[in-house]
Design a protein around this motif. Structure first.
Motif, mmCIF file in Angstrom:
data_model
loop_
_atom_site.group_PDB
_atom_site.id
_atom_site.type_symbol
_atom_site.label_atom_id
_atom_site.label_comp_id
_atom_site.label_asym_id
_atom_site.label_seq_id
_atom_site.Cartn_x
_atom_site.Cartn_y
_atom_site.Cartn_z
ATOM 1 N N ASP A 119 0.872 -1.254 -0.011
ATOM 2 C CA ASP A 119 0.216 -0.022 -0.147
ATOM 3 C C ASP A 119 0.864 1.201 0.016
ATOM 4 O O ASP A 119 0.322 2.502 0.074
ATOM 5 C CB ASP A 119 -0.911 0.227 1.363
ATOM 6 C CG ASP A 119 -1.912 -1.171 1.368
ATOM 7 O OD1 ASP A 119 -2.093 -1.719 0.115
ATOM 8 O OD2 ASP A 119 -2.801 -1.212 2.423
ATOM 9 N N GLY A 120 2.213 0.934 0.088
ATOM 10 C CA GLY A 120 3.241 2.401 0.296
ATOM 11 C C GLY A 120 2.842 3.093 1.329
ATOM 12 O O GLY A 120 3.009 4.309 1.316
ATOM 13 N N LYS A 121 2.803 2.471 2.400
ATOM 14 C CA LYS A 121 2.263 3.060 3.813
ATOM 15 C C LYS A 121 3.276 2.681 4.851
ATOM 16 O O LYS A 121 4.067 1.537 4.560
ATOM 17 C CB LYS A 121 1.197 2.829 4.346
ATOM 18 C CG LYS A 121 0.087 3.249 3.490
ATOM 19 C CD LYS A 121 -1.357 2.969 4.174
ATOM 20 C CE LYS A 121 -2.519 3.714 3.348
ATOM 21 N NZ LYS A 121 -3.841 2.781 3.652
ATOM 22 N N THR A 122 3.420 3.261 5.965
ATOM 23 C CA THR A 122 4.096 2.902 7.103
ATOM 24 C C THR A 122 3.308 2.956 8.505
ATOM 25 O O THR A 122 2.007 3.542 8.273
ATOM 26 C CB THR A 122 5.412 3.645 7.383
ATOM 27 O OG1 THR A 122 4.672 5.108 7.741
ATOM 28 C CG2 THR A 122 6.523 3.971 6.261
ATOM 29 N N MET A 123 3.706 2.489 9.276
ATOM 30 C CA MET A 123 2.540 2.177 10.533
ATOM 31 C C MET A 123 3.650 2.356 11.880
ATOM 32 O O MET A 123 4.745 1.758 12.007
ATOM 33 C CB MET A 123 1.969 0.922 10.544
ATOM 34 C CG MET A 123 1.042 0.913 11.623
ATOM 35 S SD MET A 123 -0.269 -0.168 11.233
ATOM 36 C CE MET A 123 -1.436 0.318 12.316
ATOM 37 N N GLU A 124 3.096 2.809 12.980
ATOM 38 C CA GLU A 124 3.690 2.551 14.443
ATOM 39 C C GLU A 124 3.425 1.647 14.910
ATOM 40 O O GLU A 124 1.840 1.243 14.889
ATOM 41 C CB GLU A 124 3.322 3.987 15.146
ATOM 42 C CG GLU A 124 3.805 5.270 14.718
ATOM 43 C CD GLU A 124 3.540 6.405 15.726
ATOM 44 O OE1 GLU A 124 2.979 6.186 16.613
ATOM 45 O OE2 GLU A 124 3.941 7.631 15.326
ATOM 46 N N ILE A 125 4.222 0.810 15.681
ATOM 47 C CA ILE A 125 3.902 -0.167 16.477
ATOM 48 C C ILE A 125 4.793 -0.416 17.592
ATOM 49 O O ILE A 125 5.468 0.533 17.905
ATOM 50 C CB ILE A 125 4.198 -1.735 15.778
ATOM 51 C CG1 ILE A 125 5.677 -1.794 15.492
ATOM 52 C CG2 ILE A 125 3.355 -1.950 14.467
ATOM 53 C CD1 ILE A 125 6.032 -3.397 15.327
ATOM 54 N N PHE A 126 4.032 -0.790 18.827
ATOM 55 C CA PHE A 126 4.726 -1.241 19.899
ATOM 56 C C PHE A 126 4.880 -2.769 19.888
ATOM 57 O O PHE A 126 4.096 -3.541 19.257
ATOM 58 C CB PHE A 126 3.975 -1.014 21.230
ATOM 59 C CG PHE A 126 3.662 0.372 21.470
ATOM 60 C CD1 PHE A 126 4.113 1.477 20.737
ATOM 61 C CD2 PHE A 126 2.924 0.877 22.514
ATOM 62 C CE1 PHE A 126 3.861 2.851 20.908
ATOM 63 C CE2 PHE A 126 2.722 2.038 22.750
ATOM 64 C CZ PHE A 126 2.954 3.131 21.836
ATOM 65 N N ILE A 127 5.970 -3.402 20.588
ATOM 66 C CA ILE A 127 6.136 -4.827 20.694
ATOM 67 C C ILE A 127 5.441 -5.017 22.222
ATOM 68 O O ILE A 127 5.739 -4.569 23.012
ATOM 69 C CB ILE A 127 7.673 -5.370 20.881
ATOM 70 C CG1 ILE A 127 8.105 -4.840 19.339
ATOM 71 C CG2 ILE A 127 7.775 -6.789 21.125
ATOM 72 C CD1 ILE A 127 9.648 -5.372 19.209
ATOM 73 N N GLU A 128 4.584 -6.041 21.989
ATOM 74 C CA GLU A 128 3.789 -6.608 23.403
ATOM 75 C C GLU A 128 4.776 -7.619 23.961
ATOM 76 O O GLU A 128 5.102 -8.749 23.369
ATOM 77 C CB GLU A 128 2.330 -6.881 23.170
ATOM 78 C CG GLU A 128 1.945 -7.336 24.393
ATOM 79 C CD GLU A 128 0.169 -7.889 24.298
ATOM 80 O OE1 GLU A 128 -0.340 -7.907 23.201
ATOM 81 O OE2 GLU A 128 -0.190 -8.445 25.308
#
Ligand SMILES: *Cc1c(COP(=O)(O)O)cnc(C)c1O
Length: 235
Positions: A119-128
């Protein structure tokens, strides 16, 4: 829940945050309140958002989807805090989730990355992270967390901003505190590795029953549900 109770409960939680910050020498601006809205109706969520709170999170994709239309014109930021199956990734990406706090395994990270890339996107994540060692809890085991972080750092569509944990459910404050200490120590360890695509700023830990302990141990996001919306009614 009546409108008054929800607004009053938010006030009380904010006072709890303020008090513990004061007592442990932290600035209250360092701690964000996240409203855990599982089982809460869109109308009650709107009441909560009318207080000026903006950060909310669901833990089931189905619930996120069903409230999406109702909430889309109300100012807020969505996190996701539940166990995520890879076949729900498409759905979650349609719901304007800013951050998935519950990334806990490589296959999920890989599939998320593939879809975002496409999709040509980025995203924020946390590691659980499973800091309590309870088999019933999701989250990567503590001993595997660093190697998971290293693998995830190769996936450039995932911007890793923090770590999340659910503390032990226990009256034993020492044991609960131990969980939060472990997450904080892990943050320090991973930060020192200077991994690409990592910019660890957030420690998402502490809920209705243990937010004071979590804040004393360095939490920057407390996830509060029942103290605001009342005991949950599962159908
Ligand atoms: C439900 C939930 C919370 C909030 O729990 P309360 O005890 O109701 O405050 C926090 N984190 C996660 C991951 C949750 O699912």
């Amino acid at each position: 829940m009546s409108k008054e109770s929800i607004l009053q409960n938010i006030d009380e939680v904010l006072k709890r945050i303020e008090l513990v910050c004061k007592n442990c020498g932290r600035n209250k601006e360092e701690v964000k309140l996240l409203l855990a809205t599982k089982t809460v109706s869109s109308d009650d969520i709107k009441i909560a958002l009318s207080s000026g709170q903006t950060l909310i999170a669901e833990n089931k994709v189905q619930e996120l989807k069903s409230k999406y239309e109702d909430l889309k014109d109300v100012l807020h930021v969505n996190h996701f805090i539940g166990h995520l199956q890879t076949n729900k990734i498409k759905d979650i990406l349609k719901c304007d989730v800013k951050c998935i706090e519950s990334v806990d395994r490589l296959d999920l990270a890989l599939k998320l990355h593939e879809k975002l890339k496409a999709d040509g996107k980025t995203m924020e994540i946390f590691i659980e992270v499973n800091t309590s060692g309870e088999a019933s809890k999701f989250g990567v085991e503590l001993k595997d967390a660093v190697s998971l972080a290293k693998e995830i750092s190769k996936l450039d569509s995932l911007h890793v901003k923090g770590l999340m944990t659910i503390g032990l459910f226990s009256d034993d404050e020492v044991k609960v505190r131990e969980c939060f200490k472990k997450l904080k120590n892990l943050l320090t360890t991973i930060k020192a590795l200077n991994l690409p695509n990592f910019d660890l700023k957030e420690l998402s830990m502490g809920m209705s029953g243990d937010l004071e302990i979590a804040i004393e141990e360095g939490s920057t996001i407390v996830r509060v549900g029942s103290a605001i919306f009342g005991a949950r009614n599962y159908h």
